[in-house]
Design an enzyme around this catalytic site. Structure first.
Site, mmCIF file in Angstrom:
data_model
loop_
_atom_site.group_PDB
_atom_site.id
_atom_site.type_symbol
_atom_site.label_atom_id
_atom_site.label_comp_id
_atom_site.label_asym_id
_atom_site.label_seq_id
_atom_site.Cartn_x
_atom_site.Cartn_y
_atom_site.Cartn_z
ATOM 1 N N HIS A 43 7.531 -0.718 -1.738
ATOM 2 C CA HIS A 43 6.848 -1.750 -0.951
ATOM 3 C C HIS A 43 7.803 -2.853 -0.517
ATOM 4 O O HIS A 43 8.330 -3.594 -1.349
ATOM 5 C CB HIS A 43 5.723 -2.367 -1.789
ATOM 6 C CG HIS A 43 4.703 -3.109 -0.985
ATOM 7 N ND1 HIS A 43 3.541 -2.511 -0.520
ATOM 8 C CD2 HIS A 43 4.658 -4.396 -0.555
ATOM 9 C CE1 HIS A 43 2.830 -3.409 0.144
ATOM 10 N NE2 HIS A 43 3.492 -4.559 0.141
ATOM 11 N N ASP A 45 7.825 -5.890 2.664
ATOM 12 C CA ASP A 45 7.029 -6.504 3.729
ATOM 13 C C ASP A 45 7.865 -7.107 4.856
ATOM 14 O O ASP A 45 7.370 -7.952 5.611
ATOM 15 C CB ASP A 45 6.128 -7.590 3.137
ATOM 16 C CG ASP A 45 4.885 -7.024 2.475
ATOM 17 O OD1 ASP A 45 4.062 -6.439 3.192
ATOM 18 O OD2 ASP A 45 4.740 -7.167 1.243
ATOM 19 N N GLU A 158 -1.000 -1.620 4.252
ATOM 20 C CA GLU A 158 -1.487 -2.389 3.104
ATOM 21 C C GLU A 158 -2.834 -3.011 3.444
ATOM 22 O O GLU A 158 -2.918 -4.015 4.136
ATOM 23 C CB GLU A 158 -0.481 -3.475 2.724
ATOM 24 C CG GLU A 158 -0.882 -4.243 1.475
ATOM 25 C CD GLU A 158 0.159 -5.253 1.039
ATOM 26 O OE1 GLU A 158 0.209 -5.571 -0.155
ATOM 27 O OE2 GLU A 158 0.929 -5.732 1.903
ATOM 28 N N HIS A 185 -6.680 -4.997 0.336
ATOM 29 C CA HIS A 185 -5.691 -6.038 0.082
ATOM 30 C C HIS A 185 -6.404 -7.081 -0.783
ATOM 31 O O HIS A 185 -7.008 -6.720 -1.797
ATOM 32 C CB HIS A 185 -5.116 -6.617 1.381
ATOM 33 C CG HIS A 185 -3.938 -7.508 1.130
ATOM 34 N ND1 HIS A 185 -3.931 -8.838 1.478
ATOM 35 C CD2 HIS A 185 -2.754 -7.267 0.517
ATOM 36 C CE1 HIS A 185 -2.781 -9.379 1.091
ATOM 37 N NE2 HIS A 185 -2.046 -8.449 0.518
ATOM 38 N N HIS A 227 -3.780 -3.647 -5.622
ATOM 39 C CA HIS A 227 -4.714 -4.600 -5.005
ATOM 40 C C HIS A 227 -6.183 -4.281 -5.237
ATOM 41 O O HIS A 227 -7.023 -5.156 -4.995
ATOM 42 C CB HIS A 227 -4.472 -4.753 -3.493
ATOM 43 C CG HIS A 227 -3.339 -5.651 -3.150
ATOM 44 N ND1 HIS A 227 -3.367 -7.019 -3.350
ATOM 45 C CD2 HIS A 227 -2.120 -5.388 -2.617
ATOM 46 C CE1 HIS A 227 -2.224 -7.552 -2.957
ATOM 47 N NE2 HIS A 227 -1.436 -6.587 -2.511
ATOM 48 N N HIS A 248 2.995 -1.243 -5.825
ATOM 49 C CA HIS A 248 3.646 -2.480 -6.273
ATOM 50 C C HIS A 248 2.731 -3.214 -7.257
ATOM 51 O O HIS A 248 2.119 -4.212 -6.930
ATOM 52 C CB HIS A 248 4.063 -3.367 -5.093
ATOM 53 C CG HIS A 248 2.966 -3.793 -4.159
ATOM 54 N ND1 HIS A 248 2.116 -2.910 -3.540
ATOM 55 C CD2 HIS A 248 2.592 -5.030 -3.715
ATOM 56 C CE1 HIS A 248 1.274 -3.561 -2.772
ATOM 57 N NE2 HIS A 248 1.533 -4.859 -2.873
ATOM 58 N N ASP A 319 8.253 -5.394 -3.797
ATOM 59 C CA ASP A 319 7.448 -6.372 -3.059
ATOM 60 C C ASP A 319 8.303 -7.442 -2.392
ATOM 61 O O ASP A 319 7.830 -8.548 -2.127
ATOM 62 C CB ASP A 319 6.407 -7.027 -3.976
ATOM 63 C CG ASP A 319 5.171 -7.529 -3.222
ATOM 64 O OD1 ASP A 319 5.096 -7.306 -1.999
ATOM 65 O OD2 ASP A 319 4.292 -8.135 -3.865
#
Length: 377
Positions: A43, A45, A158, A185, A227, A248, A319
């Site tokens: 993961h 971003d 995500e 999420h 999540h 993650h 992450d």
């Protein structure tokens, strides 16, 4: 005399061989496992920063440069920027999931449009650096890409709100290269609870939610349970026909944060033959507010999962670029080798990590799970 010389020569040869073997054993470091197996991070971003900072104008992002002191992307300008090519190379990253993320505020509005935009920028980003990155959609291509000197680049979504409760969209995302979807999420979808139930309603996993899981199994899409609520974790693991991932997440017993995975669920992950890819975010790995998070906190999460359910069910999901605080010692994507060195130290009271174990943690566990999911198609 000849026989003596032969014997002496043989003795010297054996001594040299012995010294060489001893030297190789003594000089091995945990990071060396990343030369024989690809480090696959579950993961990152960075694509959201493309949108948030540059409105997806990739020409303004100098990926090939060390951006640590950059006026826009540097540590003093951006609290959630940790990624560039020099640091990925220093971190020995061999495979990376680049995440298409859209905020929960887009649910019921323009989440689909925004998700497509983010998939587009990921694909353009990969195409922009053909010498360094390669789009990968099959497990069997990860190691080949890595051995060719490129980072195997995979796409993730995500948040199940990006599906807009549509199986057709799920299938179309798959055709665009997406290989995992995180079911929620930080907001509920109409068919699954998030880790924080945010609106007073408890959906758990509805019948349609089960249909989403079954369809992901059928098409070969990885189901990601980071999540989701703890109960949704249990419900999905009770019905899925394929192994799942936590892309993650860390261990709830080590840090009692709602985003982490409880021990009973970890046992279900082992039964499912899935994987928990440990998150590095300071707030998820250290619940002690009196001190800063450190690399050791991440080691503790990895070792807890390994001790409880075995080395075959743990991986890495840093992450980076999705959070604002990383532990001391894991400040950016260049630091993975330090983590592997630390694990290989095998300190008293900790499990022993062999080279083979470290290769599993790095990427071989994930590849195994990915292959099993593909086999469900």
């Amino acid at each position: 005399m000849i026989y003596i010389n032969v014997a002496v020569g043989l003795s010297i040869l054996l001594l040299v061989i012995g010294l060489s073997v001893g030297l190789s054993v003594n000089t091995f470091k945990g990071r060396d496992a990343l030369d024989s197996a690809p480090l696959i991070d579950g993961h990152n971003d960075l694509p959201y920063n493309f949108y948030h900072i540059l409105s997806n104008n990739l020409s303004a992002f100098h990926f090939e440069s060390d951006l640590r002191n950059d006026n826009v992307w540097g540590k003093n300008a951006c609290s959630s920027c940790f990624t560039d090519l020099p640091r990925l190379n220093a971190g020995k990253v061999g495979g990376q999931f680049w995440v298409a993320y859209t905020p929960c505020e887009s649910q019921y509005k323009d989440s689909v449009q925004l998700t497509l935009r983010q998939i587009d920028v990921i694909r353009r980003f990969i195409q922009r650096y053909p010498a360094n990155l390669q789009l990968v959609t099959a497990a069997g291509d990860i190691e080949t890409t890595w051995r060719n000197g490129k980072i195997a680049s995979m796409i993730a979504i995500e948040g199940g709100h990006s599906l807009d409760s549509s199986l057709a969209l799920l299938r179309l995302y798959y055709d665009l290269g997406v290989r995992y979807v995180t079911l929620t999420h930080t907001c509920n979808t109409p068919w699954a609870d998030a880790s924080i139930v945010d609106n007073g309603y408890v959906y758990n996993l509805t019948d349609f939610g089960k249909t989403v899981v079954y369809e992901m199994n059928r098409i070969g899409m990885l189901v990601d349970l980071s999540h989701v609520s703890h109960n949704v974790m249990r419900e999905v693991l009770a019905i899925t026909r394929a192994p799942v991932i936590f892309s993650h997440s860390s261990a709830f017993s080590v840090c009692k944060h709602y985003r982490n995975v409880p021990d009973d669920v970890l046992h279900l992950v082992k039964k499912n033959n899935g994987i928990v890819m440990v998150n590095f975010y300071s707030g998820f790995v250290n619940c002690n507010s009196s001190r800063n998070a450190t690399l050791q906190d991440v080691v503790d999460h990895i070792n807890h999962i390994r001790n409880l359910i075995g080395v075959n069910h743990v991986g890495i999901g840093g992450d980076y670029d999705g959070v604002s605080s990383m532990p001391m010692g894991l400040e950016d994507v260049s630091k993975y080798p330090d983590l592997f060195d630390r694990l290989y130290e095998n300190r008293e009271g900790e499990p022993t990590w062999t080279r083979e174990d470290l290769e599993k943690l790095a990427g071989r566990n994930f590849i195994r799970v990915f292959q099993a999911v593909e086999a469900m198609e």
